[in-house]
Design a protein around this motif. Structure first.
Motif, PDB file in Angstrom:
ATOM      1  N   ARG A 125       0.837  -1.200   0.000  1.00  0.00           N
ATOM      2  CA  ARG A 125       0.000   0.000   0.000  1.00  0.00           C
ATOM      3  C   ARG A 125       0.871   1.250   0.000  1.00  0.00           C
ATOM      4  NH1 ARG A 125      -1.690   3.321   3.824  1.00  0.00           N
ATOM      5  NH2 ARG A 125      -0.854   1.981   5.473  1.00  0.00           N
ATOM      6  N   ARG A 126       1.918   1.259   0.799  1.00  0.00           N
ATOM      7  CA  ARG A 126       2.829   2.398   0.804  1.00  0.00           C
ATOM      8  C   ARG A 126       3.566   2.516  -0.525  1.00  0.00           C
ATOM      9  NH1 ARG A 126       5.654   2.036   6.820  1.00  0.00           N
ATOM     10  NH2 ARG A 126       3.727   2.401   8.040  1.00  0.00           N
ATOM     11  N   ALA A 127       3.897   1.385  -1.123  1.00  0.00           N
ATOM     12  CA  ALA A 127       4.574   1.420  -2.423  1.00  0.00           C
ATOM     13  C   ALA A 127       3.656   1.995  -3.497  1.00  0.00           C
ATOM     14  CB  ALA A 127       5.036   0.020  -2.810  1.00  0.00           C
ATOM     15  N   VAL A 128       2.398   1.617  -3.466  1.00  0.00           N
ATOM     16  CA  VAL A 128       1.441   2.173  -4.431  1.00  0.00           C
ATOM     17  C   VAL A 128       1.298   3.679  -4.233  1.00  0.00           C
ATOM     18  CG1 VAL A 128      -0.985   2.193  -5.104  1.00  0.00           C
ATOM     19  CG2 VAL A 128       0.186   0.027  -4.763  1.00  0.00           C
ATOM     20  N   THR A 129       1.228   4.115  -2.967  1.00  0.00           N
ATOM     21  CA  THR A 129       1.115   5.540  -2.674  1.00  0.00           C
ATOM     22  C   THR A 129       2.338   6.305  -3.174  1.00  0.00           C
ATOM     23  OG1 THR A 129      -0.219   5.030  -0.720  1.00  0.00           O
ATOM     24  CG2 THR A 129       0.739   7.237  -0.858  1.00  0.00           C
ATOM     25  N   ALA A 130       3.520   5.764  -2.925  1.00  0.00           N
ATOM     26  CA  ALA A 130       4.747   6.423  -3.380  1.00  0.00           C
ATOM     27  C   ALA A 130       4.804   6.495  -4.904  1.00  0.00           C
ATOM     28  CB  ALA A 130       5.962   5.681  -2.835  1.00  0.00           C
ATOM     29  N   THR A 131       4.408   5.413  -5.574  1.00  0.00           N
ATOM     30  CA  THR A 131       4.414   5.415  -7.040  1.00  0.00           C
ATOM     31  C   THR A 131       3.435   6.440  -7.595  1.00  0.00           C
ATOM     32  OG1 THR A 131       4.965   3.052  -7.006  1.00  0.00           O
ATOM     33  CG2 THR A 131       4.151   3.970  -9.076  1.00  0.00           C
ATOM     34  N   ALA A 132       2.255   6.514  -6.994  1.00  0.00           N
ATOM     35  CA  ALA A 132       1.246   7.461  -7.472  1.00  0.00           C
ATOM     36  C   ALA A 132       1.692   8.904  -7.267  1.00  0.00           C
ATOM     37  CB  ALA A 132      -0.077   7.201  -6.754  1.00  0.00           C
ATOM     38  N   LEU A 133       2.227   9.204  -6.096  1.00  0.00           N
ATOM     39  CA  LEU A 133       2.693  10.569  -5.843  1.00  0.00           C
ATOM     40  C   LEU A 133       3.872  10.928  -6.738  1.00  0.00           C
ATOM     41  CD1 LEU A 133       2.445  10.772  -1.941  1.00  0.00           C
ATOM     42  CD2 LEU A 133       0.894  11.746  -3.644  1.00  0.00           C
ATOM     43  N   GLY A 134       4.767   9.980  -6.977  1.00  0.00           N
ATOM     44  CA  GLY A 134       5.883  10.240  -7.891  1.00  0.00           C
ATOM     45  C   GLY A 134       5.422  10.477  -9.314  1.00  0.00           C
ATOM     46  N   THR A 135       4.395   9.745  -9.750  1.00  0.00           N
ATOM     47  CA  THR A 135       3.845   9.963 -11.083  1.00  0.00           C
ATOM     48  C   THR A 135       3.215  11.350 -11.207  1.00  0.00           C
ATOM     49  OG1 THR A 135       3.425   7.592 -11.324  1.00  0.00           O
ATOM     50  CG2 THR A 135       2.243   9.072 -12.804  1.00  0.00           C
ATOM     51  N   ALA A 136       2.471  11.758 -10.176  1.00  0.00           N
ATOM     52  CA  ALA A 136       1.875  13.097 -10.192  1.00  0.00           C
ATOM     53  C   ALA A 136       2.951  14.184 -10.211  1.00  0.00           C
ATOM     54  CB  ALA A 136       0.964  13.274  -8.977  1.00  0.00           C
ATOM     55  N   LEU A 137       4.011  13.980  -9.438  1.00  0.00           N
ATOM     56  CA  LEU A 137       5.110  14.948  -9.440  1.00  0.00           C
ATOM     57  C   LEU A 137       5.785  15.007 -10.804  1.00  0.00           C
ATOM     58  CD1 LEU A 137       6.952  16.907  -7.924  1.00  0.00           C
ATOM     59  CD2 LEU A 137       8.322  14.928  -7.189  1.00  0.00           C
TER      60      LEU A 137
ATOM     61  N   LEU B 258       0.200  17.228 -25.367  1.00  0.00           N
ATOM     62  CA  LEU B 258       1.198  17.002 -24.316  1.00  0.00           C
ATOM     63  C   LEU B 258       0.726  17.596 -22.988  1.00  0.00           C
ATOM     64  CD1 LEU B 258       3.973  15.952 -23.521  1.00  0.00           C
ATOM     65  CD2 LEU B 258       4.955  18.109 -24.300  1.00  0.00           C
ATOM     66  N   ARG B 259       0.124  18.764 -23.017  1.00  0.00           N
ATOM     67  CA  ARG B 259      -0.391  19.352 -21.780  1.00  0.00           C
ATOM     68  C   ARG B 259      -1.528  18.517 -21.203  1.00  0.00           C
ATOM     69  NH1 ARG B 259      -0.219  24.016 -24.909  1.00  0.00           N
ATOM     70  NH2 ARG B 259      -2.499  24.096 -24.921  1.00  0.00           N
ATOM     71  N   GLN B 260      -2.360  17.956 -22.055  1.00  0.00           N
ATOM     72  CA  GLN B 260      -3.409  17.068 -21.574  1.00  0.00           C
ATOM     73  C   GLN B 260      -2.823  15.820 -20.917  1.00  0.00           C
ATOM     74  OE1 GLN B 260      -5.909  16.280 -24.962  1.00  0.00           O
ATOM     75  NE2 GLN B 260      -6.700  18.373 -25.065  1.00  0.00           N
TER      76      GLN B 260
ATOM     77  N   LEU C  76      -1.451  12.589 -15.985  1.00  0.00           N
ATOM     78  CA  LEU C  76      -0.525  12.006 -15.014  1.00  0.00           C
ATOM     79  C   LEU C  76      -0.771  12.566 -13.615  1.00  0.00           C
ATOM     80  CD1 LEU C  76       2.866  11.991 -16.990  1.00  0.00           C
ATOM     81  CD2 LEU C  76       1.378  10.051 -16.499  1.00  0.00           C
ATOM     82  N   ILE C  77      -0.988  13.872 -13.517  1.00  0.00           N
ATOM     83  CA  ILE C  77      -1.215  14.483 -12.207  1.00  0.00           C
ATOM     84  C   ILE C  77      -2.508  13.966 -11.587  1.00  0.00           C
ATOM     85  CG2 ILE C  77      -1.643  16.671 -11.029  1.00  0.00           C
ATOM     86  CD1 ILE C  77       0.129  18.014 -13.134  1.00  0.00           C
ATOM     87  N   THR C  78      -3.576  13.962 -12.366  1.00  0.00           N
ATOM     88  CA  THR C  78      -4.877  13.526 -11.842  1.00  0.00           C
ATOM     89  C   THR C  78      -4.864  12.055 -11.466  1.00  0.00           C
ATOM     90  OG1 THR C  78      -5.950  15.179 -13.259  1.00  0.00           O
ATOM     91  CG2 THR C  78      -7.334  13.428 -12.351  1.00  0.00           C
ATOM     92  N   LEU C  79      -4.298  11.225 -12.333  1.00  0.00           N
ATOM     93  CA  LEU C  79      -4.249   9.791 -12.056  1.00  0.00           C
ATOM     94  C   LEU C  79      -3.411   9.494 -10.820  1.00  0.00           C
ATOM     95  CD1 LEU C  79      -4.968   6.923 -12.983  1.00  0.00           C
ATOM     96  CD2 LEU C  79      -2.908   6.949 -14.402  1.00  0.00           C
ATOM     97  N   GLY C  80      -2.257  10.154 -10.702  1.00  0.00           N
ATOM     98  CA  GLY C  80      -1.400   9.915  -9.551  1.00  0.00           C
ATOM     99  C   GLY C  80      -2.053  10.325  -8.250  1.00  0.00           C
ATOM    100  N   LEU C  81      -2.654  11.504  -8.210  1.00  0.00           N
ATOM    101  CA  LEU C  81      -3.295  11.965  -6.975  1.00  0.00           C
ATOM    102  C   LEU C  81      -4.513  11.110  -6.625  1.00  0.00           C
ATOM    103  CD1 LEU C  81      -3.095  15.846  -7.402  1.00  0.00           C
ATOM    104  CD2 LEU C  81      -1.622  14.349  -6.038  1.00  0.00           C
ATOM    105  N   THR C  82      -5.250  10.668  -7.630  1.00  0.00           N
ATOM    106  CA  THR C  82      -6.424   9.825  -7.366  1.00  0.00           C
ATOM    107  C   THR C  82      -6.024   8.487  -6.763  1.00  0.00           C
ATOM    108  OG1 THR C  82      -7.612  10.887  -9.192  1.00  0.00           O
ATOM    109  CG2 THR C  82      -8.452   8.778  -8.418  1.00  0.00           C
ATOM    110  N   VAL C  83      -5.005   7.861  -7.338  1.00  0.00           N
ATOM    111  CA  VAL C  83      -4.547   6.561  -6.812  1.00  0.00           C
ATOM    112  C   VAL C  83      -3.967   6.731  -5.413  1.00  0.00           C
ATOM    113  CG1 VAL C  83      -2.897   4.690  -7.174  1.00  0.00           C
ATOM    114  CG2 VAL C  83      -4.168   5.617  -9.105  1.00  0.00           C
TER     115      VAL C  83
END
Length: 322
Positions: free
Chosen positions: A207-219, A259-261, A266-273
């Motif tokens: 669960r922590r790994a998924v959270t870290a991956t999602a936040l890194g993707t959003a960043l 590209l902007r879309q 990436l930001i929306t998907l990462g924060l949602t996950v």
């Protein structure tokens, strides 16, 4: 107690894989956009089509075509003396032409021709400049001037006026970069997904790994959006003529819209996950907490069978009492 060595290795391996995945996600998005979106002629023409109605783009096209017409007039001695008379009519006619449906059709056809020419130059080994011919636009303007009965409009020469799109000396460097993008546009996203899945699988706490991956993707998506903005500023700053900046800005925004879309995706998907993983952790912690029944007491019986101070007196004590 300190964690065992295999567990520490799992933590380190998972962190390294997740970091690589988060780094490759924005790079893969950029490479895929350049390799698949920009090289698609239909998408390119569709993205550029609305610019036919942009005032800055219309002014830039009108200035370029008008300058080409006047240059041809200067080359012809029989109409050179009418330069001062023809110039205002040419300027008005060209600007008027950019507002017609014929210009929109010519704009789409010209963009398609330019895109096809650039792709051919990137795939073959020719060493010639990539150019676009302004003769069709000049012919349209000449016909409009003739309809308006401009003096000697029929004598304006319509010759092939080629405007360089890509200089020949830059083609070799662009070909190498294009071939790299073709490979990276496919393999970087695939590698990012593989590293992310592997890093989550070997993690001690998934669960922590998924959270870290999602936040890194959003960043990564946020950093890529910032890079697009900085690239826009640098592109406009490199233009020698400031009057061309509004038209160049419109073209840059049209080309980078996809590209902007992708950045916002990436930001929306990462924060949602990340939010979903956090809520799932809170739900699990609350569901596994011990629940006390209504008849249960907070204090437990002391060890060793000792009785509490509030225990009832034994039978002998009760008999002694009056």
């Amino acid at each position: 107690m300190a964690p065992k060595r295999p567990e520490r290795l799992r933590h380190a391996l998972s962190a390294a894989l997740i970091a690589l995945a988060c780094l490759l996600a924005p790079c893969g998005t950029l490479a895929a956009w350049a390799a698949y979106d920009l090289t698609d002629t239909s998408r390119y023409v569709t993205a550029m089509a609305p610019l036919a109605g942009d005032p800055a783009v219309r002014d830039a096209v009108a200035d370029t075509v008008g300058a080409g017409i006047m240059a041809q007039v200067d080359d012809r001695g029989d109409v050179r003396r009418l330069r001062g008379t023809v110039r205002p009519f040419v300027h008005d006619a060209v600007h008027s032409f950019t507002g017609t449906e014929a210009f929109r059709l010519a704009w789409d056809s010209g963009n398609r021709a330019v895109h096809d020419a650039v792709l051919r130059a990137l795939h073959d080994e020719s060493d010639r400049d990539v150019t676009v011919d302004l003769a069709p636009l000049t012919a349209q303007v000449k016909r409009q001037l003739a309809v308006e009965h401009v003096p000697l409009a029929n004598r304006i020469p319509v010759e092939h006026t080629e405007v360089a799109v890509l200089p020949a000396q830059e083609l070799d460097r662009l070909r190498k970069g294009f071939h790299v993008l073709e490979v990276a546009g496919f393999w970087l996203p695939v590698a990012a997904v593989v590293f992310a899945v592997t890093g989550i699988s070997v993690a001690a706490c998934r669960r922590r790994a998924v959270t870290a991956t999602a936040l890194g993707t959003a960043l990564g998506g946020a950093l890529l959006a910032l890079a697009v903005t900085v690239g826009r500023h640098l592109t406009l700053a490199d233009l020698p003529d400031e009057t061309q900046q509004p038209a160049a800005a419109a073209v840059y925004d049209a080309l980078t819209a996809t590209l902007r879309q992708a950045c916002w995706l990436l930001i929306t998907l990462g924060l949602t996950v990340a939010l979903a993983a956090w809520l799932m952790g809170r739900f699990r912690s609350s569901s596994t907490a011990p629940q006390r029944g209504p008849g249960q007491h907070r204090s437990a019986a002391p060890p060793g069978g000792a009785t509490s101070h509030n225990a009832p007196a034994d039978e002998s004590d009760l008999q002694r009492s009056p």
